[in-house]
Design a protein around this motif. Structure first.
Motif, PDB file in Angstrom:
ATOM      1  N   ALA A   2       0.832  -1.207   0.000  1.00 31.83           N
ATOM      2  CA  ALA A   2       0.000   0.000   0.000  1.00 31.83           C
ATOM      3  C   ALA A   2       0.861   1.249   0.000  1.00 31.83           C
ATOM      4  CB  ALA A   2      -0.910   0.010   1.229  1.00 31.83           C
ATOM      5  N   ASP A  60      -6.382   9.914  -3.049  1.00 34.39           N
ATOM      6  CA  ASP A  60      -6.656   8.616  -2.408  1.00 34.39           C
ATOM      7  C   ASP A  60      -5.372   7.965  -1.895  1.00 34.39           C
ATOM      8  OD1 ASP A  60      -9.306   9.048  -2.933  1.00 34.39           O
ATOM      9  OD2 ASP A  60      -9.446   7.629  -4.589  1.00 34.39           O
ATOM     10  N   MET A  64      -4.520   7.447   2.100  1.00 34.84           N
ATOM     11  CA  MET A  64      -4.219   6.090   2.582  1.00 34.84           C
ATOM     12  C   MET A  64      -2.810   6.039   3.182  1.00 34.84           C
ATOM     13  SD  MET A  64      -5.246   3.131   3.243  1.00 34.84           S
ATOM     14  CE  MET A  64      -6.358   2.078   2.354  1.00 34.84           C
ATOM     15  N   LYS A  94      -8.196  -0.042   6.459  1.00 34.57           N
ATOM     16  CA  LYS A  94      -8.227  -0.919   5.273  1.00 34.57           C
ATOM     17  C   LYS A  94      -8.642  -0.170   4.016  1.00 34.57           C
ATOM     18  CE  LYS A  94      -7.705  -4.923   7.580  1.00 34.57           C
ATOM     19  NZ  LYS A  94      -6.516  -5.780   7.385  1.00 34.57           N
ATOM     20  N   ASN A  95      -9.409   0.913   4.224  1.00 30.60           N
ATOM     21  CA  ASN A  95      -9.959   1.636   3.084  1.00 30.60           C
ATOM     22  C   ASN A  95     -10.215   3.080   3.498  1.00 30.60           C
ATOM     23  OD1 ASN A  95     -10.881   2.026   0.534  1.00 30.60           O
ATOM     24  ND2 ASN A  95     -12.668   0.693   0.695  1.00 30.60           N
ATOM     25  N   ILE A  96     -10.239   3.973   2.522  1.00 35.24           N
ATOM     26  CA  ILE A  96     -10.504   5.381   2.837  1.00 35.24           C
ATOM     27  C   ILE A  96     -11.482   5.963   1.818  1.00 35.24           C
ATOM     28  CG2 ILE A  96      -8.288   5.841   3.989  1.00 35.24           C
ATOM     29  CD1 ILE A  96      -8.782   7.261   0.542  1.00 35.24           C
ATOM     30  N   GLU A  97     -12.074   7.070   2.214  1.00 31.62           N
ATOM     31  CA  GLU A  97     -12.914   7.854   1.300  1.00 31.62           C
ATOM     32  C   GLU A  97     -12.458   9.291   1.432  1.00 31.62           C
ATOM     33  OE1 GLU A  97     -17.365   7.208   1.117  1.00 31.62           O
ATOM     34  OE2 GLU A  97     -17.301   9.177   2.088  1.00 31.62           O
ATOM     35  N   ALA A 224     -12.252   6.988   7.164  1.00 29.97           N
ATOM     36  CA  ALA A 224     -11.415   5.782   7.079  1.00 29.97           C
ATOM     37  C   ALA A 224     -12.200   4.593   7.615  1.00 29.97           C
ATOM     38  CB  ALA A 224     -10.117   5.972   7.863  1.00 29.97           C
ATOM     39  N   TYR A 225     -11.909   3.429   7.051  1.00 27.61           N
ATOM     40  CA  TYR A 225     -12.607   2.195   7.405  1.00 27.61           C
ATOM     41  C   TYR A 225     -11.607   1.138   7.858  1.00 27.61           C
ATOM     42  CZ  TYR A 225     -16.323   4.302   4.530  1.00 27.61           C
ATOM     43  OH  TYR A 225     -17.261   5.158   4.010  1.00 27.61           O
ATOM     44  N   ASP A 226     -11.954   0.433   8.929  1.00 21.39           N
ATOM     45  CA  ASP A 226     -11.181  -0.764   9.288  1.00 21.39           C
ATOM     46  C   ASP A 226     -12.021  -1.992   8.902  1.00 21.39           C
ATOM     47  OD1 ASP A 226     -13.130  -0.975  11.251  1.00 21.39           O
ATOM     48  OD2 ASP A 226     -11.771  -0.573  12.938  1.00 21.39           O
ATOM     49  N   SER A 227     -11.640  -3.168   9.381  1.00 18.37           N
ATOM     50  CA  SER A 227     -12.343  -4.387   8.968  1.00 18.37           C
ATOM     51  C   SER A 227     -13.794  -4.418   9.460  1.00 18.37           C
ATOM     52  CB  SER A 227     -11.595  -5.629   9.465  1.00 18.37           C
ATOM     53  OG  SER A 227     -11.360  -5.517  10.860  1.00 18.37           O
TER      54      SER A 227
END
Length: 267
Positions: A2, A60, A64, A94-97, A224-227
């Motif tokens: 990443a 993005d 991240m 794990k992911n972002i917006e 931001a997102y985790d699992s």
């Protein structure tokens, strides 16, 4: 690998700048207002530097890399509703917006139409109306109608694009405040505070040829997102819980403006 992880070619690296303070959030007058609006103790700004050229199309990868960076992880603060204290992320993103937020306004005359449309009297008093609710907000004046009620008579005095502007968003966030917000009778405190925060966060420069003032910052609204789902700015989503990244590509600084909706400090 990443972006932003050690050894990643082209990744951004960050450094926390604890010495960078934001007077727009810490002066006595502003903290008094933030207390009244139930935001004190739940809003703050932090600054970080980064190590290479930034273009908005890289947002993005940039965001991240930010959340993965070992200098960010122990320093980026968020407010924990469970402990009612500031904490750090403590989970793997794990992911972002990252949503582009237009930032073009150079003058507070943007809000003159609130006077022109008799939402605010010439004296600066906000015109009152019968109480109603737009959950969870109490609407007791024409200003909140314009901010919240899409089918209200004067909602369209600001276009969707204008409502998206960072300056308008700041103004609206301050007007709506936290869960025990005591609204102002006058417009001036909202405008003054929005202007001070905006000037503190956003970078401008004089164009070398035309001498016109230009905004050089790019602004993104970030999640931001985790699992398990959304972990930043908070697991519980709310219109008044937000994080904006204001990126200065010339100084290579990113200012993070954060607020978590709830009951601010009372005393």
């Amino acid at each position: 690998m990443a972006a932003g992880e050690p050894g990643c070619p082209g990744g951004f690296y960050f450094r926390f700048l604890p010495q960078r303070t934001f007077s727009s959030l810490s002066s006595r007058e502003i903290t008094s207002r933030l207390r009244q609006w139930s935001m004190l103790g739940r809003i703050q700004a932090q600054a970080f530097s980064f190590d290479q050229a930034f273009q908005p199309y890289q947002k993005d990868d940039f965001v991240m890399a930010f959340f993965k960076d070992p200098n960010v992880i122990p320093n980026l603060q968020l407010f924990s509703d469970s402990s009612e204290q500031w904490t750090t992320l403590g989970t793997e993103v794990k992911n972002i917006e990252a949503i582009n937020v237009p930032c073009t306004q150079l003058s507070m005359s943007f809000f003159q139409r609130l006077y022109d449309e008799n939402i605010v009297r010439e004296s600066g008093h906000i015109v009152k109306c019968l109480d109603s609710f737009c959950d969870p907000f109490l609407i007791s004046d024409e200003l909140r109608k314009v901010l919240l009620i899409e089918d209200s008579e004067k909602y369209e005095i600001f276009s969707p694009l204008e409502r998206d502007e960072f300056l308008f968003r700041l103004f609206k966030h301050l007007c709506l405040g936290g869960s025990l917000c005591q609204y102002e009778d006058m417009l001036k405190p909202y405008l003054e505070t929005a202007k001070l925060i905006y000037k503190d966060l956003v970078s401008v420069r004089k164009h070398p040829r035309t001498k016109e003032i230009q905004i050089t910052s790019s602004v993104f609204k970030v999640k931001a997102y985790d699992s398990a789902g959304v972990c930043y700015p908070a697991a519980k989503e709310h219109e008044q819980t937000f994080s904006y990244f204001i990126v200065d590509p010339i100084k290579r600084h990113v200012n993070v403006l954060y607020h978590c909706y709830g009951m601010g400090e009372m005393a």
